[in-house]
Design a protein around this motif. Sequence first.
Motif, mmCIF file in Angstrom:
data_model
loop_
_atom_site.group_PDB
_atom_site.id
_atom_site.type_symbol
_atom_site.label_atom_id
_atom_site.label_comp_id
_atom_site.label_asym_id
_atom_site.label_seq_id
_atom_site.Cartn_x
_atom_site.Cartn_y
_atom_site.Cartn_z
ATOM 1 N N TYR A 1 0.788 -1.234 0.000
ATOM 2 C CA TYR A 1 0.000 0.000 0.000
ATOM 3 C C TYR A 1 0.822 1.288 0.000
ATOM 4 C CZ TYR A 1 -3.990 -3.028 1.046
ATOM 5 O OH TYR A 1 -4.963 -3.988 0.996
ATOM 6 N N GLN A 2 2.073 1.243 0.451
ATOM 7 C CA GLN A 2 2.945 2.431 0.494
ATOM 8 C C GLN A 2 2.221 3.630 1.124
ATOM 9 O OE1 GLN A 2 5.088 3.210 -3.206
ATOM 10 N NE2 GLN A 2 4.692 1.113 -3.896
ATOM 11 N N PRO A 3 1.955 3.550 2.428
ATOM 12 C CA PRO A 3 1.153 4.588 3.082
ATOM 13 C C PRO A 3 1.845 5.942 3.162
ATOM 14 C CG PRO A 3 2.038 3.041 4.698
ATOM 15 C CD PRO A 3 2.325 2.460 3.348
ATOM 16 N N ASN A 4 1.019 6.980 3.121
ATOM 17 C CA ASN A 4 1.494 8.330 3.454
ATOM 18 C C ASN A 4 1.326 8.572 4.950
ATOM 19 O OD1 ASN A 4 -0.180 8.503 0.657
ATOM 20 N ND2 ASN A 4 1.703 9.687 0.520
ATOM 21 N N ILE A 5 0.224 8.048 5.489
ATOM 22 C CA ILE A 5 -0.080 8.121 6.918
ATOM 23 C C ILE A 5 -0.329 6.698 7.389
ATOM 24 C CG2 ILE A 5 -1.712 8.971 8.657
ATOM 25 C CD1 ILE A 5 -2.371 11.273 6.700
ATOM 26 N N ALA A 6 0.403 6.238 8.394
ATOM 27 C CA ALA A 6 0.273 4.850 8.845
ATOM 28 C C ALA A 6 0.066 4.795 10.353
ATOM 29 C CB ALA A 6 1.511 4.038 8.464
#
Length: 451
Positions: free
Chosen positions: A177-182
């Motif tokens: 998913y390559q999150p920006n916010i995790a």
Amino acid sequence: MRIHFIAIGGSAMHNLALALHDKGYVITGSDDVIYEPSKTRLREQGLLPSEFGWFPEKLSTDMDAVILGMHAREDNPELLRAQQLGLKIYSYPEFLYEQSRHKTRVVIGGSHGKTTITSMILHVLKYHDREVDYMVGAQLEGFNRMVHLTEENDFIVLEGDEYLSSPIDRRPKFHLYQPNIALLSGIAWDHMNVFPTYENYREQFQIFVDGIVQGGSITYNEEDTAVVEVVEKTPNQIRKFPYRTPEYNIENGQTFLETGEGPMPVEVFGRHNLSNLAGAKWICQQMGIDEDDFYQAISTFTGASKRLEKIGETSSSVAFKDFAHSPSKVAATTMAVREQYPDKRLVACLELHTYSSLNEAFLSQYRGTLDAADIAAVFYSPESVAIKKLSPLSASQIQDAFQNEKLEVFTDPGQFKTFLYELNKNNGVFLFMSSGNYGGLDLRAFIDHLG
């Protein structure tokens, strides 16, 4: 776009198919068996296969993509045909990433709590009329389905499952998913059939944190030492926001959360759920919801489906169902109910149903998990053990593992039902923890019995 689903009937897969159908995509699919509610929901949208089975002739070169579900096998005839034709084949999480490539991706990860935290976030956003795309692992009250995709929404909120992506892609879903916010809620060994050691399992969360988009953020549970180690170890240049269980108190079976404006009643209870709430608050604030607005909305959140879900109540007794099956979840859920109802007799029932829970090498992880109950029972099916090709289990092995002198062990559904119905039903709280159904136990009939 023309999209074909191999194993369209799965819980996640059929929700994605419906979401893409809503976007105007042309959807086809196959499966060898489809259960309710997937069957009816697909039929209502004209997406139910005309017959069950695998039909390679359905695949053609004019298809834009094939989405492969975990229910299919590597030698699936439709998969082999798609490969032969050179079609683009996606796993479920891979395709979700493609759909959200230009959005801000908010990914909720952790061994426990991720469905509840994702549900809390979505509830708060909906309460304040904030439109977002999403994927969550449970059916939520007020939401038509578990997946929603648009072209216009800026955010997508994704529940980040650590299980495998597809039969031909053995990466955990949340790695894609390559999150920006995790967010990372906790690390407690699970999925022994895929991650045979704790070290291997923990490594997946390190990869998850290391994969956050540079300049992004990780919101993490600072009360979990394994989580803290993973976050501190990452070389990733990201912002770090720790959270912990907020102060709360319980009065007459009602939980009050301590806030800047004073005690606030909330519908959810248990330390683990209040910890989840704290994590959800941090994420919502990063998505533009201030603290006061968060509290206003979260006070109306009643919980995610099958997560400490109240299924019945009488003048003197109450019953809950919970999806808990891993040791950490069982312990947290049992303790939460004990704390919420200190003056009631707690009957905690656990079904060992998953590969890990039925594995002799994993059983010791359950030590002490049911100790908070006054009466504890474990049910398991020897047939399930055989189907999973595991070594047979005995009642004594389970009792040794749990180290609980009060523990009763059942393998016969009839005997388990008799045990329940013979218990004193007055002033009791009955907790059923399972991802199965205790060999066919009719919980509705049991609730009627309590009345």
